[in-house]
Design a protein around this motif. Structure first.
Motif, mmCIF file in Angstrom:
data_model
loop_
_atom_site.group_PDB
_atom_site.id
_atom_site.type_symbol
_atom_site.label_atom_id
_atom_site.label_comp_id
_atom_site.label_asym_id
_atom_site.label_seq_id
_atom_site.Cartn_x
_atom_site.Cartn_y
_atom_site.Cartn_z
ATOM 1 N N TYR A 246 0.859 -1.188 0.000
ATOM 2 C CA TYR A 246 0.000 0.000 0.000
ATOM 3 C C TYR A 246 0.897 1.241 0.000
ATOM 4 N N LYS A 247 0.493 2.214 -0.791
ATOM 5 C CA LYS A 247 1.285 3.428 -0.942
ATOM 6 C C LYS A 247 1.308 4.256 0.345
ATOM 7 N N THR A 248 2.388 4.999 0.495
ATOM 8 C CA THR A 248 2.499 5.917 1.623
ATOM 9 C C THR A 248 1.284 6.844 1.657
ATOM 10 N N SER A 250 -1.775 5.777 2.514
ATOM 11 C CA SER A 250 -2.991 4.986 2.325
ATOM 12 C C SER A 250 -3.723 4.764 3.647
ATOM 13 N N CYS A 255 -6.510 4.906 -0.898
ATOM 14 C CA CYS A 255 -5.337 4.038 -0.933
ATOM 15 C C CYS A 255 -4.821 3.851 -2.346
ATOM 16 N N ALA A 319 0.705 1.134 5.185
ATOM 17 C CA ALA A 319 1.372 1.961 4.181
ATOM 18 C C ALA A 319 2.863 1.655 4.099
ATOM 19 N N ASP A 320 3.350 1.509 2.832
ATOM 20 C CA ASP A 320 4.761 1.319 2.509
ATOM 21 C C ASP A 320 5.367 0.066 3.135
#
Length: 332
Positions: A246-248, A250, A255, A319-320
């Motif tokens: 998941y992207k920073t 999110s 997300c 996230a990340d």
């Protein structure tokens, strides 16, 4: 003495020679005049079926026409002329084939890759393939660049793997080429395998690969600068499995989702919703976005260019963080 009459009596010979017979002549003349008048009235009276001894008929429009018109053998008196308001379609432009038309048996030609000259026809079915198709060899050129820490437009992050390349923008196809394994062959016969991790913008041309310096050096000296190559898509052997990140930034309300380590190029990423599967939009930096948070943290479905689908159980929105799934696409 009787008085004489004032009316003078004709002579006896005048009674037989000079007295006109007026009664019969007047009668004959009168009959002749009446007959002439009747004949003229009958001859010129419209609509008489027997006037003047000629047969006549009245058309539907009210005009007097011959009861037995002469019609050429090549024409029909009841056939309407083609309307000029709807002209006959131009010959050769058929919008609807006749029901008896036989389907063409001509084989559909192999689609030529737009990123280069396709010199080998595709032999592998890939229903979701984009510009880069399996079983097709492309002509192009190779250049080189310094990859630094290995990160690139595909957002895979830093890596120690130096056998990578940047794909030209056209064949990058909004990150669809990200993660693809490509076999590259030089005119000398040397070949290498690289993974697409970056995008090469203009002036990189269609068909061009910008190789890491380490990868280029295996084909030719860096001083060559630019060499002719051919390249094709691979479905390599690997022990790795697909991971999800998941992207920073999110959360459950917004997300970005990324798949990493897939053997074959990824065509689609979907999230499970109450109404079924929802396909997310892919970005040029290789994340699939859910702008309203739909499906964030839900079950995922991944589809590769061959149409194979992998279902990934729901993962927490972290996230990340790279989260392994234990699943992988089949080799082709």
């Amino acid at each position: 003495m009787a008085s004489s009459s004032h009316r003078r009596r004709p002579r006896p010979e005048q009674d037989f020679q000079w007295r006109p017979v007026r009664g019969p002549l007047l009668a004959v003349a009168a009959v002749a005049v009446v007959a002439l008048v009747v004949t003229l009235i009958v001859a010129f009276r419209p609509g008489d079926a027997s006037g003047g001894g000629q047969d006549r008929a009245v058309s539907d429009a009210g005009a007097v026409t011959s009861a037995t018109p002469t019609v050429p053998d090549s024409a029909s008196p009841t056939s309407p002329k083609p309307s000029t308001a709807s002209p006959t379609p131009s010959a050769g432009k058929r919008t609807t084939p006749p029901a008896s038309a036989t389907p063409s048996t001509t084989a559909t030609p192999t689609r030529r890759a737009t990123s280069g000259t396709a010199r080998t026809p595709s032999t592998t079915t890939a229903p979701a393939a984009g510009r880069i198709r399996p079983g097709t060899t492309y002509d192009g050129v190779a250049t080189s660049y310094d990859v630094g820490n290995g990160d690139g437009a595909c957002s895979f992050g830093p890596t120690s793997d130096v056998m990578t390349a940047a794909m030209n923008t056209a064949d990058y196809e909004t990150a669809k080429a990200c993660g693809a394994y490509v076999s590259v062959r030089a005119a000398s016969g040397k070949s290498i395998t690289v993974r697409i991790t970056n995008e090469c913008p203009a002036p990189c041309a269609v068909g061009q690969l910008d190789l890491s310096q380490q990868a280029f050096a295996k084909l030719a000296p860096l001083s060559a600068g630019r060499i002719a190559i051919t390249w094709s898509l691979l479905s390599p052997a690997t022990s790795d499995t697909v991971s999800i990140r998941y992207k920073t930034g999110s959360t459950q309300y917004w997300c970005g989702i990324q798949a990493i380590g897939h053997r074959n190029p990824l065509a689609r990423l979907e999230v499970r919703t109450g109404g079924g599967w929802l396909a997310l939009t892919r970005t040029g930096y290789n994340y699939f976005l859910s702008e309203q948070g739909t499906g964030c943290g839900a079950e995922l479905r991944l589809t590769d260019i061959y149409g194979e689908q992998l279902v990934v159980p729901a993962l927490a929105v972290r996230a990340d963080v790279v989260q392994r799934t234990g699943v992988q696409f089949a080799r082709h």
